[in-house]
Motif scaffolding. Structure first.
Motif, mmCIF file in Angstrom:
data_model
loop_
_atom_site.group_PDB
_atom_site.id
_atom_site.type_symbol
_atom_site.label_atom_id
_atom_site.label_comp_id
_atom_site.label_asym_id
_atom_site.label_seq_id
_atom_site.Cartn_x
_atom_site.Cartn_y
_atom_site.Cartn_z
ATOM 1 N N MET B 45 0.820 -1.201 0.000
ATOM 2 C CA MET B 45 0.000 0.000 0.000
ATOM 3 C C MET B 45 0.863 1.265 0.000
ATOM 4 S SD MET B 45 -2.725 1.200 2.857
ATOM 5 C CE MET B 45 -1.624 2.368 3.622
ATOM 6 N N SER B 46 0.374 2.286 -0.674
ATOM 7 C CA SER B 46 1.084 3.563 -0.704
ATOM 8 C C SER B 46 0.091 4.660 -0.341
ATOM 9 C CB SER B 46 1.643 3.798 -2.102
ATOM 10 O OG SER B 46 1.973 5.141 -2.279
ATOM 11 N N LEU B 47 0.623 5.798 0.120
ATOM 12 C CA LEU B 47 -0.252 6.922 0.435
ATOM 13 C C LEU B 47 -0.170 7.988 -0.652
ATOM 14 C CD1 LEU B 47 0.468 7.242 4.252
ATOM 15 C CD2 LEU B 47 -1.460 6.131 3.157
ATOM 16 N N GLY B 48 0.587 7.720 -1.675
ATOM 17 C CA GLY B 48 0.724 8.676 -2.774
ATOM 18 C C GLY B 48 2.152 9.146 -2.926
ATOM 19 N N ASP B 49 2.920 9.001 -1.867
ATOM 20 C CA ASP B 49 4.325 9.375 -1.906
ATOM 21 C C ASP B 49 5.068 8.411 -0.991
ATOM 22 O OD1 ASP B 49 6.511 10.809 -2.671
ATOM 23 O OD2 ASP B 49 5.602 12.755 -2.238
ATOM 24 N N LYS B 50 6.347 8.666 -0.760
ATOM 25 C CA LYS B 50 7.121 7.719 0.029
ATOM 26 C C LYS B 50 6.521 7.447 1.408
ATOM 27 C CE LYS B 50 11.383 9.052 -0.473
ATOM 28 N NZ LYS B 50 12.737 9.401 -0.395
ATOM 29 N N ASP B 51 6.227 8.542 2.148
ATOM 30 C CA ASP B 51 5.729 8.315 3.497
ATOM 31 C C ASP B 51 4.506 9.166 3.841
ATOM 32 O OD1 ASP B 51 7.043 10.627 3.347
ATOM 33 O OD2 ASP B 51 8.498 10.234 4.945
ATOM 34 N N GLY B 52 3.865 9.728 2.847
ATOM 35 C CA GLY B 52 2.673 10.524 3.120
ATOM 36 C C GLY B 52 1.960 10.829 1.830
ATOM 37 N N PRO B 53 0.851 11.596 1.922
ATOM 38 C CA PRO B 53 0.135 11.945 0.704
ATOM 39 C C PRO B 53 1.017 12.838 -0.162
ATOM 40 C CG PRO B 53 -1.061 12.656 2.667
ATOM 41 C CD PRO B 53 0.289 12.214 3.111
ATOM 42 N N GLY B 54 1.054 12.581 -1.431
ATOM 43 C CA GLY B 54 1.944 13.366 -2.279
ATOM 44 C C GLY B 54 1.350 13.649 -3.636
ATOM 45 N N ASP B 55 2.236 13.708 -4.624
ATOM 46 C CA ASP B 55 1.815 14.136 -5.955
ATOM 47 C C ASP B 55 1.027 13.079 -6.715
ATOM 48 O OD1 ASP B 55 3.076 16.475 -5.488
ATOM 49 O OD2 ASP B 55 4.976 15.849 -6.388
ATOM 50 N N ALA B 56 1.324 11.803 -6.420
ATOM 51 C CA ALA B 56 0.644 10.758 -7.173
ATOM 52 C C ALA B 56 -0.774 10.608 -6.644
ATOM 53 C CB ALA B 56 1.396 9.435 -7.056
ATOM 54 N N ARG B 57 -1.718 11.176 -7.385
ATOM 55 C CA ARG B 57 -3.093 11.126 -6.919
ATOM 56 C C ARG B 57 -4.012 10.683 -8.041
ATOM 57 N NH1 ARG B 57 -5.809 15.284 -4.769
ATOM 58 N NH2 ARG B 57 -4.824 16.963 -5.889
ATOM 59 N N TYR B 58 -5.072 10.046 -7.656
ATOM 60 C CA TYR B 58 -6.042 9.574 -8.629
ATOM 61 C C TYR B 58 -7.437 9.883 -8.111
ATOM 62 C CZ TYR B 58 -2.167 6.933 -10.603
ATOM 63 O OH TYR B 58 -0.980 6.578 -11.169
ATOM 64 N N PRO B 59 -8.401 10.025 -9.020
ATOM 65 C CA PRO B 59 -9.785 10.241 -8.560
ATOM 66 C C PRO B 59 -10.377 8.934 -8.047
ATOM 67 C CG PRO B 59 -9.709 10.225 -10.967
ATOM 68 C CD PRO B 59 -8.298 10.051 -10.495
ATOM 69 N N LEU B 60 -9.981 8.555 -6.824
ATOM 70 C CA LEU B 60 -10.416 7.263 -6.279
ATOM 71 C C LEU B 60 -11.945 7.165 -6.178
ATOM 72 C CD1 LEU B 60 -7.759 6.521 -3.479
ATOM 73 C CD2 LEU B 60 -7.864 5.602 -5.797
ATOM 74 N N ASN B 61 -12.587 8.298 -5.845
ATOM 75 C CA ASN B 61 -14.048 8.260 -5.736
ATOM 76 C C ASN B 61 -14.699 7.942 -7.078
ATOM 77 O OD1 ASN B 61 -13.899 8.853 -3.048
ATOM 78 N ND2 ASN B 61 -14.352 11.037 -3.280
ATOM 79 N N GLN B 62 -14.094 8.464 -8.144
ATOM 80 C CA GLN B 62 -14.619 8.194 -9.489
ATOM 81 C C GLN B 62 -14.507 6.687 -9.796
ATOM 82 O OE1 GLN B 62 -12.310 9.068 -13.128
ATOM 83 N NE2 GLN B 62 -13.628 10.857 -13.373
ATOM 84 N N ILE B 63 -13.374 6.110 -9.390
ATOM 85 C CA ILE B 63 -13.170 4.675 -9.611
ATOM 86 C C ILE B 63 -14.151 3.879 -8.739
ATOM 87 C CG2 ILE B 63 -11.481 2.782 -9.425
ATOM 88 C CD1 ILE B 63 -9.287 4.997 -9.820
#
Lengths: 61, 264
Positions: B45-63
């Protein structure tokens, strides 16, 4: 509600650089012919004062 | 950061409360959306970056809307930040998701991210992990407010003229769920030219963001022309808050003002 929608639109126009006076909302019934004439004449006059729509001049250029 | 979320989701999965957890997964150096159905999988599992929310984001709600449509009787958990939680609430109201079938798993954003986003509330109420950061005022909106009419028009037209009408802003938007889109309605927005009919194209979208935009910023990130869409929609939200007293996504009860026909 219509009034609030208009205010919303005018504020958005203002933020994007358009004169909010270019849109206007008035209530005139079919029994108020002179009122209607007055409103439209006033609007035309006010629009003339504001001048040509900058978006139109952009298209012409 | 992340361990608490992992444990929480592990619990939900092993107790059979959810069929799966929609989150992010890191694989070969890339972060991507992933539906975790096996507790053992959570180590990736990732939070979007190495250790927290970061730049890699996706519209998870849309999915999630798509996943829920295929499994309407199952419950899913989904990773949400402050913005995503606001989005979920609106999606419940717009009947795109069933509140009883969604368990939000909250993640707070670090200060640096909250500031960069100029976020009104950088943490969800269902916070499981991460900080409860402070809200930040929008300097970007203030900068445009400080210009005169002519300056604003020149600014926005120059920005909008970089549009290549790729529809990236609409397609990535977790709140754009209409089957028929006004932006494709020829009588509203002319077709056949690039840049598109401006400002009609972008202002049409801006008006449709009333009561929908939850300020996640994905549109601006997706835009190949770097158009400051987020600033425009932030202003839309500000006007709606001031004139109509509505804040998008802060309650599940109150409905969007433009959604009520003949309302006051």
């Amino acid at each position: 509600m219509a009034n609030k929608r208009m205010t919303f639109l005018q504020k958005l126009m203002e933020f994007c650089g358009m004169n909010p006076e270019r849109v206007r909302l008035r209530w005139v019934t079919s029994a108020e012919a002179s009122e209607f004439v007055h409103e439209i004449s006033q609007f035309v006059e006010d629009i003339r004062k504001i001048g040509p729509n900058p978006l139109k001049t952009k298209e012409a250029a | 950061m992340g361990q608490k979320i992992r444990e929480y989701v592990q619990g939900l999965l092993s107790e059979g409360k959810i069929k799966g957890f929609l989150g992010l997964r890191q694989e070969h150096g890339h972060v991507m959306p992933h539906l975790f159905c096996d507790p053992g999988d959570l180590e990736h599992m990732s939070l979007g970056d190495k250790d927290g929310p970061g730049d890699a984001r996706y519209p998870l709600n849309q999915i999630l809307i798509r996943v829920a449509a295929v499994y309407p009787h199952d419950t899913f958990a989904v990773l949400v930040r402050g913005c995503d939680e606001r989005g979920l609430r609106e999606l419940f109201k717009w009947q795109q998701l069933n509140e009883e079938r969604v368990i939000p798993v909250g993640l707070g954003c670090p200060d640096e991210l909250a500031k960069a986003c100029e976020c009104e509330k950088p943490f969800p109420d269902c916070l499981i992990d991460g900080p409860q950061g402070e809200r930040a005022d929008s300097q970007k909106v203030a900068r445009i407010d400080g210009m005169d009419l002519e300056g604003r028009l020149a600014f926005w037209l120059a920005e909008f003229d970089r549009c290549i009408k790729c529809f990236g802003c609409r397609n990535v938007c977790p709140m754009c769920f209409c089957n028929e889109c006004s932006l494709e309605e020829e009588s509203l927005v002319g077709t056949g030219e690039i840049p598109p009919d401006n400002p009609a194209f972008h202002l049409t979208r801006a008006v449709h963001m009333v009561g929908r935009c939850i300020d996640c910023g994905l549109c601006e990130e997706a835009c190949p022309g770097d158009i400051p869409l987020r600033t425009l929609y932030k202003k839309v939200a500000e006007i709606v808050r001031e004139e109509l007293g509505y804040r998008t996504g802060y309650t599940v009860e109150e409905k969007s003002p433009f959604n009520i026909i003949g309302g006051s």
